[in-house]
Design an enzyme around this catalytic site. Structure first.
Site, mmCIF file in Angstrom:
data_model
loop_
_atom_site.group_PDB
_atom_site.id
_atom_site.type_symbol
_atom_site.label_atom_id
_atom_site.label_comp_id
_atom_site.label_asym_id
_atom_site.label_seq_id
_atom_site.Cartn_x
_atom_site.Cartn_y
_atom_site.Cartn_z
ATOM 1 N N LYS A 23 -15.385 -30.465 -11.270
ATOM 2 C CA LYS A 23 -15.596 -30.004 -12.646
ATOM 3 C C LYS A 23 -16.634 -30.814 -13.440
ATOM 4 C CE LYS A 23 -13.971 -26.893 -12.516
ATOM 5 N NZ LYS A 23 -14.497 -25.928 -11.512
ATOM 6 N N SER A 50 -12.011 -28.720 -18.293
ATOM 7 C CA SER A 50 -12.547 -27.832 -17.275
ATOM 8 C C SER A 50 -11.588 -27.763 -16.080
ATOM 9 C CB SER A 50 -13.922 -28.353 -16.837
ATOM 10 O OG SER A 50 -14.552 -27.435 -16.004
ATOM 11 N N ARG A 81 -19.828 -36.564 -15.406
ATOM 12 C CA ARG A 81 -19.651 -35.864 -16.691
ATOM 13 C C ARG A 81 -18.615 -36.616 -17.504
ATOM 14 N NH1 ARG A 81 -17.511 -29.570 -17.338
ATOM 15 N NH2 ARG A 81 -18.514 -29.176 -19.344
ATOM 16 N N TYR A 135 -24.210 -34.852 -16.406
ATOM 17 C CA TYR A 135 -24.201 -33.449 -16.834
ATOM 18 C C TYR A 135 -24.854 -33.324 -18.212
ATOM 19 C CZ TYR A 135 -22.121 -28.875 -18.048
ATOM 20 O OH TYR A 135 -21.913 -27.563 -18.424
ATOM 21 N N TRP A 177 -23.731 -26.436 -10.475
ATOM 22 C CA TRP A 177 -25.074 -26.470 -11.060
ATOM 23 C C TRP A 177 -25.977 -27.371 -10.213
ATOM 24 C CZ3 TRP A 177 -26.195 -28.798 -16.601
ATOM 25 C CH2 TRP A 177 -27.460 -28.364 -17.034
ATOM 26 N N GLY A 205 -19.966 -30.405 -12.825
ATOM 27 C CA GLY A 205 -21.258 -29.722 -12.753
ATOM 28 C C GLY A 205 -21.758 -29.639 -11.316
ATOM 29 N N ARG A 208 -17.324 -21.231 -16.778
ATOM 30 C CA ARG A 208 -16.445 -21.001 -17.925
ATOM 31 C C ARG A 208 -17.292 -20.989 -19.188
ATOM 32 N NH1 ARG A 208 -12.982 -23.957 -21.552
ATOM 33 N NH2 ARG A 208 -14.241 -25.778 -21.001
ATOM 34 N N HIS A 263 -16.778 -34.142 -2.700
ATOM 35 C CA HIS A 263 -16.106 -34.758 -3.848
ATOM 36 C C HIS A 263 -15.502 -36.098 -3.440
ATOM 37 C CE1 HIS A 263 -16.524 -31.280 -6.349
ATOM 38 N NE2 HIS A 263 -15.645 -30.531 -5.725
#
Ligand code: A3P
Length: 310
Positions: A48, A147, A139, A206, A53, A50, A272, A117
């Site tokens: 969560k 998120s 982030r 982020y 992206w 990013g 989201r 991760h």
């Protein structure tokens, strides 16, 4: 072992991080079987932060030739970045037979792009000892929490499970009990590595990407050794990448191409709001105080700072 309240039944504290029970087998298989190449590029993150992206950007930067040859059907318009940039511990080494089932990993076109991760210290030796490039996206922990909570509740709903309350989820998060957490360990491991070996780990935020994505796209391209030529810049290649990977574009193409990335995770779940500071709509004063205190305690010895939170 803890009940994780999210996708899998349990989280196991394995190799100093909370690993979902559904990923244990694939994590071990990845650690034992993966052989890194110096040309590999790995997009790493806490969930969560990013990751989607970053994967989209890395894919678009590496495959920039598509802009001339496949203008109207760029893979990023047809697929979710998680499908194009496979996650070591999930898609690549998952499945019944914990050996590479779908992708021919050793023979993937180079540079191979992967995601993870997993915390830095838990990565296979071959990754740590190779010269492959790792791009980490960080982030602020306030936005990550919101998120994370909303994302896993979507999955719970899909699985006909009751939603987790904000309080329940926050309690676990503050104790560090979240997928691939504690979040502070995950961030600090890569941050430390990025300071000691900046040519190996590029540490992005982020919030910085939101502020100036153009600058950060150039940074990524330079870091992985394929900077943009003047001609590419003049031809608007960077602008095309920004547009292709924008929140709006990705949300739209993933909405139009429904389907799941993995079991119970719809493509559209990854999009989201894509904003900085949405946490203000969820945090009570006592939650702000508690998380701020944890951050002060955990990050005080480092120079890691965050934007978009108190
Ligand atoms: P929000 O839930 O705050 O909206 P991850 O990809 O690591 O799972 O992180 C998901 C978060 O990144 C979500 O944050 C999501 O909306 C946001 N996101 C996804 N794609 C994005 C993009 N192209 N640009 C900006 N943010 C994006």
């Amino acid at each position: 072992r803890e009940d994780d309240g999210s996708v899998s039944q349990y989280l196991y504290f394995y190799h100093e991080f909370w690993c979902p029970s559904t990923f244990i087998q694939s994590t071990i298989s990845f650690q034992n079987n993966f052989h890194a190449k110096d040309s590999d590029i790995i997009a790493a993150s806490m969930p969560k932060s990013g990751s989607t992206w970053l994967k989209g950007l890395a894919y678009a930067i590496v495959n920039r030739q598509y802009f001339t040859s496949l203008e109207n059907k760029h893979p990023l318009l047809l697929s979710n970045p998680h499908e194009l940039v496979p996650q070591f511990e999930a898609s690549l080494y998952g499945g019944k037979d914990p050996v590479l089932t779908q992708v021919d990993v050793p023979n993937m076109t180079e540079p191979r792009l992967f995601g993870t991760h997993m915390p830095f210290p838990s990565l296979p030796k071959s990754v740590k000892e190779s010269n492959c490039k790792i791009i980490y996206i960080c982030r602020n922990p306030f936005d990550i929490f919101v998120s994370y909570w909303t994302f896993f509740n979507k999955i719970r709903l899909k699985k006909s499970l009751t939603e987790l309350t904000l309080e329940e989820a926050f309690e676990r998060y503050c104790k560090g009990i979240c997928i691939f957490g504690p979040f502070w360990e995950n961030m600090l491991g890569y941050f430390k590595e990025s300071i000691e070996r900046p040519y190996r780990v590029l540490f992005l935020k982020y919030e910085d990407l939101k502020e100036d994505v153009n600058f950060n796209i150039k940074r990524i391209a330079e870091f992985v050794g394929i900077p943009f030529t003047q001609e590419e810049e003049n031809n608007g290649v960077i602008e095309n990448i920004i547009k292709l990977c924008s929140f709006e574009s990705m949300k739209e193409s993933n909405g139009n191409n429904s389907g799941t990335v993995t079991v119970n995770v719809d493509r559209e779940f990854f999009f989201r709001k894509g904003e900085i500071g949405d946490w203000v709509n969820y945090f009570s004063p006592s939650m702000i105080e508690r998380l701020s205190k944890i951050m002060q305690e955990k990050f005080s010895g480092s120079s890691l700072s965050f934007k978009g939170c108190p």
